[in-house]
Design a protein around this motif. Structure first.
Motif, short mmCIF file in Angstrom:
data_model
loop_
_atom_site.label_atom_id
_atom_site.label_comp_id
_atom_site.label_asym_id
_atom_site.label_seq_id
_atom_site.Cartn_x
_atom_site.Cartn_y
_atom_site.Cartn_z
N VAL A 8 -25.15 -107.42 -20.85
CA VAL A 8 -25.86 -107.54 -19.54
C VAL A 8 -25.80 -106.01 -19.14
N ALA A 10 -26.39 -104.05 -15.32
CA ALA A 10 -26.39 -104.32 -13.97
C ALA A 10 -26.31 -103.05 -13.00
N THR A 38 -29.85 -107.71 -14.76
CA THR A 38 -29.56 -108.41 -13.61
C THR A 38 -30.36 -107.91 -12.25
N GLN A 42 -26.50 -106.07 -7.26
CA GLN A 42 -25.47 -107.08 -7.68
C GLN A 42 -24.18 -106.96 -7.02
N GLN A 46 -21.44 -111.54 -8.97
CA GLN A 46 -22.58 -111.80 -9.66
C GLN A 46 -22.71 -111.49 -11.20
N ILE A 47 -22.34 -110.30 -11.26
CA ILE A 47 -22.38 -109.64 -12.61
C ILE A 47 -21.36 -110.40 -13.39
N THR A 50 -22.92 -114.05 -14.49
CA THR A 50 -23.83 -113.45 -15.43
C THR A 50 -23.46 -113.27 -16.79
N GLU A 54 -24.08 -116.12 -19.95
CA GLU A 54 -25.11 -115.60 -20.83
C GLU A 54 -24.13 -115.18 -22.27
#
Length: 134
Positions: A8, A10, A38, A42, A46-47, A50, A54
């Motif tokens: 991820v 971000a 993302t 963010q 939220q990070i 995710t 994920e």
């Protein structure tokens, strides 16, 4: 066939500059990793959400706003609270050399400062994220 390494990427906080992070995301993708970008603005919450949803192996944060100490700390704390502290955290941006030891102490595995090449980022990711994922 084994699952691909999932990363991820971000942009936490109010920083709106995303050219560099998009280049890094593409380089990691081109190296065979699955990259979930993302987008801008963010929150740490939220990070982390995710990353967990994920099933990420790593989270890469790009911080140019000067809020790196707060943002990295919060992401690491939230990952630990959610029992996901096995997700490796790395990042880059405008980060003073004096702050690097504290970020390392917090658990940030690597910081790439201005001038880092995409090749050096990919090589580090392959050695540390992919190897840990294998």
């Amino acid at each position: 066939m084994s699952a691909r390494t999932r990363v991820v990427i971000a942009k936490p906080g109010l920083d709106g500059h995303d050219r560099g992070v998009k280049i890094v995301a593409r380089a990691l993708r081109d190296a065979g990793m699955e990259v979930i970008y993302t987008g801008l603005h963010q929150t740490p919450e939220q990070i982390v959400e995710t990353a967990i949803q994920e099933d990420a192996d790593a989270v890469g944060l790009s911080v140019l706003s000067g809020a790196h100490m707060t943002l990295f700390r919060k992401v690491i704390e939230l990952l630990a609270e959610r029992g996901a502290d096995d997700i490796l955290v790395f990042g880059g941006g405008i980060i003073p050399d004096d702050d690097l030891p504290e970020l390392e102490r917090l658990g940030v595995k690597k910081i790439f400062t201005p001038g880092a090449t995409t090749q050096s980022i990919v090589e580090w990711a392959q050695a540390h994220i992919v190897t840990a994922h294998a």
